[in-house]
Design a protein around this motif. Sequence first.
Motif, PDB file in Angstrom:
ATOM      1  N   GLY A  70     -29.301  28.679   9.222  1.00  0.00           N
ATOM      2  CA  GLY A  70     -29.269  29.626   8.101  1.00  0.00           C
ATOM      3  C   GLY A  70     -30.398  29.320   7.133  1.00  0.00           C
ATOM      4  N   TYR A  71     -31.229  28.406   7.500  1.00  0.00           N
ATOM      5  CA  TYR A  71     -32.233  27.892   6.591  1.00  0.00           C
ATOM      6  C   TYR A  71     -33.605  28.322   7.063  1.00  0.00           C
ATOM      7  CZ  TYR A  71     -34.221  24.505   3.402  1.00  0.00           C
ATOM      8  OH  TYR A  71     -34.890  23.895   2.382  1.00  0.00           O
ATOM      9  N   SER A  72     -34.461  28.683   6.148  1.00  0.00           N
ATOM     10  CA  SER A  72     -35.806  29.047   6.562  1.00  0.00           C
ATOM     11  C   SER A  72     -36.774  27.979   6.094  1.00  0.00           C
ATOM     12  CB  SER A  72     -36.190  30.408   5.978  1.00  0.00           C
ATOM     13  OG  SER A  72     -35.977  30.377   4.587  1.00  0.00           O
ATOM     14  N   ASP A  73     -37.048  27.069   6.995  1.00  0.00           N
ATOM     15  CA  ASP A  73     -37.992  25.992   6.661  1.00  0.00           C
ATOM     16  C   ASP A  73     -39.389  26.473   6.981  1.00  0.00           C
ATOM     17  OD1 ASP A  73     -39.633  23.610   6.949  1.00  0.00           O
ATOM     18  OD2 ASP A  73     -37.732  22.504   6.770  1.00  0.00           O
ATOM     19  N   ALA A  93     -27.031  29.961  -0.563  1.00  0.00           N
ATOM     20  CA  ALA A  93     -27.153  30.780   0.642  1.00  0.00           C
ATOM     21  C   ALA A  93     -27.065  29.866   1.864  1.00  0.00           C
ATOM     22  CB  ALA A  93     -28.476  31.526   0.634  1.00  0.00           C
ATOM     23  N   HIS A  94     -27.736  28.729   1.768  1.00  0.00           N
ATOM     24  CA  HIS A  94     -27.686  27.806   2.902  1.00  0.00           C
ATOM     25  C   HIS A  94     -26.271  27.314   3.127  1.00  0.00           C
ATOM     26  CE1 HIS A  94     -32.013  26.971   1.481  1.00  0.00           C
ATOM     27  NE2 HIS A  94     -31.917  28.097   2.181  1.00  0.00           N
ATOM     28  N   ASN A 132     -24.254  30.220   4.750  1.00  0.00           N
ATOM     29  CA  ASN A 132     -24.584  30.756   6.073  1.00  0.00           C
ATOM     30  C   ASN A 132     -23.759  30.136   7.188  1.00  0.00           C
ATOM     31  OD1 ASN A 132     -26.405  32.656   5.281  1.00  0.00           O
ATOM     32  ND2 ASN A 132     -28.126  31.227   5.253  1.00  0.00           N
ATOM     33  N   THR A 133     -23.566  28.842   7.133  1.00  0.00           N
ATOM     34  CA  THR A 133     -22.812  28.189   8.207  1.00  0.00           C
ATOM     35  C   THR A 133     -21.346  28.643   8.230  1.00  0.00           C
ATOM     36  OG1 THR A 133     -24.362  26.360   8.287  1.00  0.00           O
ATOM     37  CG2 THR A 133     -22.159  25.945   9.160  1.00  0.00           C
ATOM     38  N   LYS A 165     -31.048  21.622   9.785  1.00  0.00           N
ATOM     39  CA  LYS A 165     -30.928  20.522   8.812  1.00  0.00           C
ATOM     40  C   LYS A 165     -29.673  19.726   9.097  1.00  0.00           C
ATOM     41  CE  LYS A 165     -28.208  23.575   6.549  1.00  0.00           C
ATOM     42  NZ  LYS A 165     -26.922  23.040   6.973  1.00  0.00           N
ATOM     43  N   ASN A 194     -32.141  18.272   3.252  1.00  0.00           N
ATOM     44  CA  ASN A 194     -33.113  18.951   4.087  1.00  0.00           C
ATOM     45  C   ASN A 194     -34.471  18.257   4.089  1.00  0.00           C
ATOM     46  OD1 ASN A 194     -33.220  21.234   5.744  1.00  0.00           O
ATOM     47  ND2 ASN A 194     -34.756  22.054   4.364  1.00  0.00           N
TER      48      ASN A 194
END
Lengths: 620, 142
Positions: B92-95, A399-400, A403-404, B63, A485
């Motif tokens: 798009g990331y949920s940290d 998903a990550h 998304n971009t 990120k 990350n």
Amino acid sequence: MPELVALLRLVRESTSPIGAFALRGGTSFEELGRNPDAEGCGQAPARADLYGAQPFTTILERRGQESLSAGRAVTFEHRCVGPGGAQRWCQLTVQPVGPQRCMWLAADITPAKVEEVSRLTYAERLDYAVRGMNDGIWDWRVDTGEVYFSPRWCEMLGYAPDEVPQHLSSWSESVHPDDLPWVLVEVERHFARQTERYETTHRVRTKSGEWRWILDRGEVVLWSSDGRPLRMVGAHTDVTGQKHIEHQLRDQERRTAALMQLAPVGIYQTDEAGNCIFVNEAWCNIAGLSPEEALGSGWARAIHPDDLEAVGAEWQRFVTEGGLFHLSFRFVDKNGVSRHVLSRASRLINDHGVPDGTVGTVIDITSERAQEEALTQQRAQMAASSRLAALGEMAGGLAHELNTPLAVMLLTVEQLQAQEREGQLPRERLMRGLSRLESTLGRVTRIMKSLRNFARDGEGDAPEPVRLGGFIEDVLYFCRERILNHGIRLNVQIPAPEAEARLGTTQLAQVLLNLLNNAHDAVVGQELAWIEVSAEVVGDGVRFAVTDSGPGIREDLRARIFEPFFTTRPVGQGTGLGLPISKGLIERMGGRLRLDVGAPSTRFVVELPGVLTTQGEPSA
Amino acid sequence: MFTDPPFAGCVVLVVDDDADMREVMSGVLEDLGLAVIEAKDGLEAIALVRANPGLCLILSDLKMPRCDGLELARAVKELPWPTKPPFVIVSGYSDPALGRAEELNILSILRKPFRLEELRALVARSIRPLGSTPEPVPGSLD
């Protein structure tokens, strides 16, 4: 002669001294003296009779001559046979009373003689019989209560021979008071001729006060003419040791019997033909048969019909080949309820080394079986949920990654639309936008392809030739996000990215992802954390490796990390299935997954021999 | 809509390690009349922030290699300036660390992917007009 015959008869039949008689001395008897008390002795015997063939007369003649020539009395004993064949003894004394004259005295000494002879005979016989044995001899004159105790008898009880009064009380006072009454009853029974021999085993106190078990055996050797016992001879044997063994055996027997009944384990015994001769309570409870029903071949009724053949075959092997009977099968009771049991049996070998039966145990493993099944099911579920978790993690990573590009495409399209509406969309801008769309869509497509490839079971997939570089890149789609990350440096080493190998990509990717996830967990939060993933050609195969900067695996845990359900993670955070499942997958591919203990950092290596299809040129 | 650009003279910093993302964001922002400068990670970004005290908005990815969006936000917050450029996370990331967004003076979070209109609205309400301090937008943090 009639006098002498009468005399001799008298000697034979009388129980008391019978007086005197006289014979003519020298080679011929001239006169026979008369004893007024001895009836029938009035006539002198005829010479011819005295010199007859009878040994007795010869003896009388010879002793008479002896007495005459010596000039003094000669005494001797003579045995004769009385009426009814009874032996009698008389003592004869011949005394010279003139130049050719003798006087004879005769006495019946039978009772004293018999006693003496029997004492000698029995004592000698017994001494001889028990020489070298540990028996102590006793010799009891029943009428007087006198007892001869042999030195060994005394010694057995800790006394010196002269310390023991030669009387029955020495014995009766030593016998245990609880034993004495019934022992005396045994003696009486023997006296009453109800027993052929007297035999008891009773306790006797030694000088030091200790009790010893004595086997006491004896026999009346002399009876009076009216049937009273006169003399009894016997022997003491110390059986304390045997008695101890007997006690131990009895104790053991009692213990065994109690244990047999208490044991939660079913116990059975069969004869050499396999017929049941014993079952305990637990066996009956497990099998649902009564002890009587189990006996003989009845016990086979407890075996589940579907398992009879297997049990029979194992039993046959067991009785012919030996070893242990070891089989788990089912019992079924009269209500049709079946139970899983595990039975073990061993053959009983007799003193001649021949098997003469079997003894065995049966345990009810029904609930263990159920637990085992539940556990297997649980493990399968855990494995599935662990795969789901891995899948979820992959999906998150994806998903990550998506998304971009989606944001890029969405913005690009909307921007193009807006510009077109404004009439400000030169061809150059349009082409630039479209090309960005194309490249981004390409990216998305690749990611989706990876997803399609990896997020499946993949079992049974035929291996397909893939480029090492592309394959690793695809794998990293799923975890690069997560790794980067957390500020973890990711180093990829693929010397020959163009090399092609025939790989079960789905499962291999799952294994590598698992290793990468473990590496991530090991280094996350560390300063200067790094993970390296490599793929290199080794001979005709490929070696993949995942190395991390983590603290390493403790030496004592290294052997266990491939065990199912072994985990160092906190409860709820690891199933302990990752490495064992990975190892299984790799081994099914004909490869090996191992921890490289020689490496300075934690390094897991996957080796897949014989999979290379195209040797790529190492990149610069 | 481009006839009277309301953001004339405003400079926006776009931070993202994805070149396509930077390019398309810059295009959109330039269409709004903004001047755009770009950085591909937090380290580059902080240098640009220091060099441009008059920045009107920072749009940063979360990120990134070397120095990520949260670290950049902290660095900006710790700048010894009386007023600092508004800071928006575009990710798009949920940290989970985003729960502390307020502490780091993160004004808003825009989740990828997003529509052009969302970006425009966010810029409109977040941008610091030249010489002024922006008001935080209630409820924009999640």
